[in-house]
Write an enzyme that holds these catalytic residues in place. Sequence first.
Site, short mmCIF file in Angstrom:
data_model
loop_
_atom_site.label_atom_id
_atom_site.label_comp_id
_atom_site.label_asym_id
_atom_site.label_seq_id
_atom_site.Cartn_x
_atom_site.Cartn_y
_atom_site.Cartn_z
N TYR A 97 30.16 10.11 -44.73
CA TYR A 97 28.82 10.62 -44.92
C TYR A 97 28.47 10.75 -46.25
O TYR A 97 29.07 11.14 -47.24
CB TYR A 97 28.67 12.12 -44.27
CG TYR A 97 28.52 11.97 -43.04
CD1 TYR A 97 27.47 11.86 -42.37
CD2 TYR A 97 29.78 12.38 -41.97
CE1 TYR A 97 27.39 11.94 -40.78
CE2 TYR A 97 29.54 12.63 -40.66
CZ TYR A 97 28.49 12.22 -39.99
OH TYR A 97 28.21 12.40 -38.65
N TYR A 119 35.63 8.97 -37.99
CA TYR A 119 36.12 9.58 -39.03
C TYR A 119 36.96 10.64 -39.05
O TYR A 119 36.91 11.20 -37.71
CB TYR A 119 35.05 10.11 -40.17
CG TYR A 119 34.00 11.03 -39.52
CD1 TYR A 119 34.39 12.18 -39.35
CD2 TYR A 119 32.67 10.23 -39.06
CE1 TYR A 119 33.26 13.16 -38.81
CE2 TYR A 119 31.80 11.39 -38.61
CZ TYR A 119 32.05 12.87 -38.18
OH TYR A 119 31.18 13.35 -37.86
N ARG A 124 36.90 11.76 -35.01
CA ARG A 124 35.66 11.52 -34.25
C ARG A 124 35.38 9.88 -33.73
O ARG A 124 35.55 9.09 -34.63
CB ARG A 124 34.47 11.98 -35.08
CG ARG A 124 34.36 13.62 -35.27
CD ARG A 124 34.34 14.63 -34.36
NE ARG A 124 33.58 14.14 -33.08
CZ ARG A 124 32.33 14.14 -32.93
NH1 ARG A 124 31.42 14.49 -33.76
NH2 ARG A 124 31.71 13.89 -31.53
N HIS A 166 29.56 7.74 -34.02
CA HIS A 166 28.49 8.40 -33.15
C HIS A 166 27.35 8.57 -34.39
O HIS A 166 27.62 8.53 -35.48
CB HIS A 166 28.81 9.61 -32.89
CG HIS A 166 29.37 10.72 -33.93
ND1 HIS A 166 30.62 10.59 -34.72
CD2 HIS A 166 28.73 11.62 -34.95
CE1 HIS A 166 30.68 11.59 -35.55
NE2 HIS A 166 29.44 12.21 -35.65
N HIS A 182 24.01 10.98 -34.93
CA HIS A 182 23.67 12.32 -34.47
C HIS A 182 22.07 12.06 -34.21
O HIS A 182 21.29 11.25 -35.26
CB HIS A 182 23.63 13.32 -35.72
CG HIS A 182 25.04 13.56 -35.99
ND1 HIS A 182 25.66 14.72 -35.29
CD2 HIS A 182 25.97 13.22 -36.81
CE1 HIS A 182 27.03 14.90 -35.86
NE2 HIS A 182 27.07 13.96 -36.70
FE LIG Z 1 29.12 13.29 -37.37
#
Ligand SMILES: [Fe+2]
Length: 245
Positions: free
Chosen positions: A116, A155, A165, A168, A170
Amino acid sequence: MQTDQKAIEQRMNKIVPYRRHDAASQPSSLYEPYRATVRRAPRQPLVLLPHTLSEITGPVYGHNDITETDSDLTRQHPGEALGERIIVTGRVLDDNGRPVPRTLVEIWQANAAGRYFHDRDNHPAPLDPNFTGAGRILTDENGAYRFTTIKPGAYPWKNHDNAWRPAHIHFSLFGPAFATRLVTQMYFPGDPLFAFDPIFQSIPDERARQSLISSFDLAITRPEWALGYQFNIILRGREATPFET
Ligand SMILES: [Fe+2]
């Protein structure tokens, strides 16, 4: 004065509340394998808020600031974003099957390497100077939206030993009212991490879990350019469905 009060009450009586969620379709507020829920789950029984005028008629805000590159996350910087280019498109409907037009859809996501653009993400994967990972768009008259972006990477997230995870994106939607607000995550078909992800698994109902997985659609792809995924989103509908005039 009393007449005014009466008029307000009459208007209030015409307000049709939004349908409450089926609890099994929503993630459990306490799901021990998802560690953060242990700290933040409510310890007291929930209090149901009545749907009054403010929950049902807001939010109202200007839509003038949205530009074309807000929905193309690969073109928000001088250079091309790195990774697998994808188109993500679908419709926003209510649970009476009606399109939700002109509603704000916002997304945020990791880059192709699973990182991110955020101070608190310091896992050892590269940042992409040409990819911020945030986008927004208004649905059209048919409730449709369309983003061009990069397929996010998986990640690690330290929830448990060797926790990763699934890839995905969000999503945040306001819908037509505060009572229809939805924050969720879209997944990609066939991800081998679903079985090991307590966030995905915290939704009790299998059908509700599956509804978070987008579907690959060859008709959405652009030859020589991008793969395509469809993801439809259903917001709460009104408790009573008014007849069409
Ligand atoms: Fe996320």
